[in-house]
Design an enzyme around this catalytic site. Structure first.
Site, PDB file in Angstrom:
ATOM      1  N   TYR A 145       0.839  -1.201   0.000  1.00 38.86           N
ATOM      2  CA  TYR A 145       0.000   0.000   0.000  1.00 38.86           C
ATOM      3  C   TYR A 145       0.879   1.259   0.000  1.00 38.86           C
ATOM      4  O   TYR A 145       0.735   2.130  -0.865  1.00 38.86           O
ATOM      5  CB  TYR A 145      -0.897  -0.027   1.230  1.00 38.86           C
ATOM      6  CG  TYR A 145      -1.878   1.123   1.358  1.00 38.86           C
ATOM      7  CD1 TYR A 145      -2.956   1.237   0.478  1.00 38.86           C
ATOM      8  CD2 TYR A 145      -1.744   2.069   2.366  1.00 38.86           C
ATOM      9  CE1 TYR A 145      -3.872   2.279   0.616  1.00 38.86           C
ATOM     10  CE2 TYR A 145      -2.654   3.104   2.508  1.00 38.86           C
ATOM     11  CZ  TYR A 145      -3.719   3.206   1.628  1.00 38.86           C
ATOM     12  OH  TYR A 145      -4.624   4.231   1.765  1.00 38.86           O
ATOM     13  N   THR A 210      -0.777   6.820  18.398  1.00 36.45           N
ATOM     14  CA  THR A 210      -1.753   7.893  18.152  1.00 36.45           C
ATOM     15  C   THR A 210      -2.197   7.940  16.679  1.00 36.45           C
ATOM     16  O   THR A 210      -1.482   7.494  15.785  1.00 36.45           O
ATOM     17  CB  THR A 210      -1.186   9.285  18.506  1.00 36.45           C
ATOM     18  OG1 THR A 210      -0.166   9.626  17.559  1.00 36.45           O
ATOM     19  CG2 THR A 210      -0.646   9.321  19.918  1.00 36.45           C
TER      20      THR A 210
HETATM   21  P1  NAD Z   1     -12.744   1.940   0.394  1.00 38.36           P
HETATM   22  O1  NAD Z   1     -12.087   0.612   0.441  1.00 38.36           O
HETATM   23  O2  NAD Z   1     -14.050   2.108   1.074  1.00 38.36           O
HETATM   24  O3  NAD Z   1     -12.920   2.441  -1.087  1.00 38.36           O
HETATM   25  C1  NAD Z   1     -12.076   2.042  -2.143  1.00 38.36           C
HETATM   26  C2  NAD Z   1     -12.954   1.710  -3.330  1.00 38.36           C
HETATM   27  O4  NAD Z   1     -12.106   1.336  -4.431  1.00 38.36           O
HETATM   28  C3  NAD Z   1     -13.893   0.535  -3.067  1.00 38.36           C
HETATM   29  O5  NAD Z   1     -15.185   0.831  -3.521  1.00 38.36           O
HETATM   30  C4  NAD Z   1     -13.269  -0.607  -3.853  1.00 38.36           C
HETATM   31  O6  NAD Z   1     -14.209  -1.578  -4.261  1.00 38.36           O
HETATM   32  C5  NAD Z   1     -12.643   0.138  -5.006  1.00 38.36           C
HETATM   33  N1  NAD Z   1     -11.529  -0.588  -5.642  1.00 38.36           N
HETATM   34  C6  NAD Z   1     -10.508  -1.242  -5.036  1.00 38.36           C
HETATM   35  N2  NAD Z   1      -9.697  -1.789  -5.954  1.00 38.36           N
HETATM   36  C7  NAD Z   1     -10.230  -1.476  -7.170  1.00 38.36           C
HETATM   37  C8  NAD Z   1      -9.858  -1.758  -8.512  1.00 38.36           C
HETATM   38  N3  NAD Z   1      -8.766  -2.493  -8.801  1.00 38.36           N
HETATM   39  N4  NAD Z   1     -10.639  -1.286  -9.511  1.00 38.36           N
HETATM   40  C9  NAD Z   1     -11.747  -0.556  -9.246  1.00 38.36           C
HETATM   41  N5  NAD Z   1     -12.155  -0.265  -7.998  1.00 38.36           N
HETATM   42  C10 NAD Z   1     -11.392  -0.715  -6.969  1.00 38.36           C
HETATM   43  O7  NAD Z   1     -11.680   2.975   0.990  1.00 38.36           O
HETATM   44  P2  NAD Z   1     -11.813   4.540   1.271  1.00 38.36           P
HETATM   45  O8  NAD Z   1     -11.534   4.739   2.712  1.00 38.36           O
HETATM   46  O9  NAD Z   1     -13.050   5.078   0.683  1.00 38.36           O
HETATM   47  O10 NAD Z   1     -10.552   5.086   0.470  1.00 38.36           O
HETATM   48  C11 NAD Z   1     -10.654   5.758  -0.774  1.00 38.36           C
HETATM   49  C12 NAD Z   1      -9.287   6.254  -1.197  1.00 38.36           C
HETATM   50  O11 NAD Z   1      -8.781   7.165  -0.208  1.00 38.36           O
HETATM   51  C13 NAD Z   1      -8.254   5.141  -1.347  1.00 38.36           C
HETATM   52  O12 NAD Z   1      -7.447   5.378  -2.469  1.00 38.36           O
HETATM   53  C14 NAD Z   1      -7.439   5.247  -0.085  1.00 38.36           C
HETATM   54  O13 NAD Z   1      -6.123   4.792  -0.270  1.00 38.36           O
HETATM   55  C15 NAD Z   1      -7.494   6.734   0.213  1.00 38.36           C
HETATM   56  N6  NAD Z   1      -7.295   6.981   1.650  1.00 38.36           N
HETATM   57  C16 NAD Z   1      -8.310   6.748   2.538  1.00 38.36           C
HETATM   58  C17 NAD Z   1      -8.065   6.947   3.893  1.00 38.36           C
HETATM   59  C18 NAD Z   1      -9.138   6.741   4.939  1.00 38.36           C
HETATM   60  O14 NAD Z   1      -8.869   6.929   6.133  1.00 38.36           O
HETATM   61  N7  NAD Z   1     -10.354   6.409   4.600  1.00 38.36           N
HETATM   62  C19 NAD Z   1      -6.803   7.377   4.334  1.00 38.36           C
HETATM   63  C20 NAD Z   1      -5.810   7.569   3.387  1.00 38.36           C
HETATM   64  C21 NAD Z   1      -6.065   7.390   2.040  1.00 38.36           C
END
Ligand code: NAD
Ligand code: UDP
Length: 323
Positions: A145, A210
């Site tokens: 990741y 944290t």
């Molecule tokens: P999530 O897992 O709920 O959403 C990710 C989405 O991407 C899902 O709907 C999943 O089905 C889809 N997905 C995964 N692999 C795929 C692929 N190969 N092709 C098409 N779709 C695919 O996670 P989230 O929390 O909504 O995160 C969204 C983005 O934000 C991500 O890129 C994540 O790295 C980034 N992010 C989130 C957080 C957090 O705290 N939520 C923190 C840092 C970064």
């Protein structure tokens, strides 16, 4: 002006809120998702309405749409999800970025990429400014990741320098709220599920590590502000809440807000390479986007717990056994 917007990963936790907000602003949204860590129920209300198209597709494979903007969110985000098939995670990050960038280049449009605080690894600088280059273990279980996201940032900036692609890179810090997958294994969803069931709260390690938790509405404000920001502001920009809590404090808040009788149980091992401290320096976001978070942890947790009360946990399948 109404735009056509592509949101990859649009059925996920953050993606579904983003799609909703964009539609509310009068835009037409194409949501592309392979549903690895989400389910259609997240966007079922949007499918029934206007200005929304749902496309089942994997970002590892090329795609083409005639759109005006791209938000690239597709990637599993919870440790249990992204470690389930680490090679696929890396491919999703890198190939998803390449495919999205190729489309942005062809169309001459803006692309916003959601990177992560994980690019800082287990940080030696606290709080973390964007200038900090991080402390990532390139061969550990989180590397698929962390390094995938770092490589995606590299691609963003190389496409920008080499081809003039109009990029916006956001480093998201821990975000929570309604529509988190109840079995994503993340700390907020685990603790709420356990508190509601009266089960012991699973603290990993001492609980003194944290995190700083940002409510989803604040995060969506930031993503939209970043997409609309002045052309030259490419980021990377940190977005997150600056109120830092230990995981133990989080557990106590959740137990208290949900009126649970759960006990906080210590003794589960800390996962490998688990960052000990994390808190964003958000001065850049404040200066360039006029953005800072508004929702305090207790209020955001109360809203999230209310949402957990409305769902049938049995309707959510764990996407992986690691929850
Ligand atoms: P999530 O897992 O709920 O959403 C990710 C989405 O991407 C899902 O709907 C999943 O089905 C889809 N997905 C995964 N692999 C795929 C692929 N190969 N092709 C098409 N779709 C695919 O996670 P989230 O929390 O909504 O995160 C969204 C983005 O934000 C991500 O890129 C994540 O790295 C980034 N992010 C989130 C957080 C957090 O705290 N939520 C923190 C840092 C970064
Ligand atoms: N954590 C915990 N119990 C859980 C889940 C997570 O103590 O049931 C801890 C985890 O070890 C980490 C923090 O909570 O220190 C945040 O974990 P999460 O998986 O939510 O996200 P991360 O920030 O590590 O990506």
């Amino acid at each position: 002006m109404s735009k056509r917007v592509l949101v990859t990963g649009g059925a996920g936790f953050l993606g579904s809120h983003l799609c909703e907000r964009l539609i509310g602003q009068g835009h037409h949204v194409i949501c592309l998702d392979n549903f690895f860590t989400s389910q259609e129920s997240n966007v079922a209300h949007l499918v029934r309405g206007k200005n929304f198209e749902l496309v089942r597709h994997d970002v590892v494979e090329p795609f083409r749409f005639e759109v005006d903007e791209i938000y690239n969110l597709a990637c599993p985000a919870a440790p249990g999800h992204y470690q389930f098939n680490p090679i696929k995670t890396l491919k999703t990050s890198v190939m998803g970025a390449l495919n999205s960038l190729g489309l942005a280049r062809r169309l001459g449009i803006r692309i916003l990429h959601t990177s992560t605080s994980e690019v800082y690894g287990d940080p030696e600088v606290h709080p973390q400014p964007e200038s900090y280059r991080g402390n990532v273990n390139p061969i550990g279980p989180r590397a698929c990741y962390d390094e995938g996201k770092r490589a995606a940032e590299t691609l963003m900036f190389d496409y920008h320098r080499q081809h003039g692609v109009r990029i916006k890179v956001v480093r998201i810090f821990n975000t929570y709220g309604p529509r988190m997958h109840p079995f994503d294994g993340r700390v907020v969803s685990n603790f709420i599920r356990q508190a509601m069931a009266g089960e012991d709260i699973s603290l990993y390690g001492t609980g003194l590590q944290t995190r700083s938790f940002c409510y989803v509405d604040d995060m969506i404000d930031a993503l939209i502000a970043m997409m609309g920001s002045q052309e030259k502001f490419t980021g990377p920009v940190n977005v997150g809440n600056t109120d830092e809590f230990t995981v133990l404090e989080l557990a106590k808040h959740i137990v208290s807000i949900s009126g649970s009788s759960s006990k906080v149980s210590v003794g589960k091992p800390l996962p490998a390479d688990d960052p000990t401290r994390r808190c964003p320096d958000i001065s850049l976001a404040l200066a360039n986007l006029g953005w800072k978070p508004k929702v305090a942890l207790k209020d955001g947790l109360a809203r999230t717990i209310e949402w957990f009360k409305t769902i049938r946990i049995a309707d959510f399948k764990p996407p992986t056994p690691n929850y």
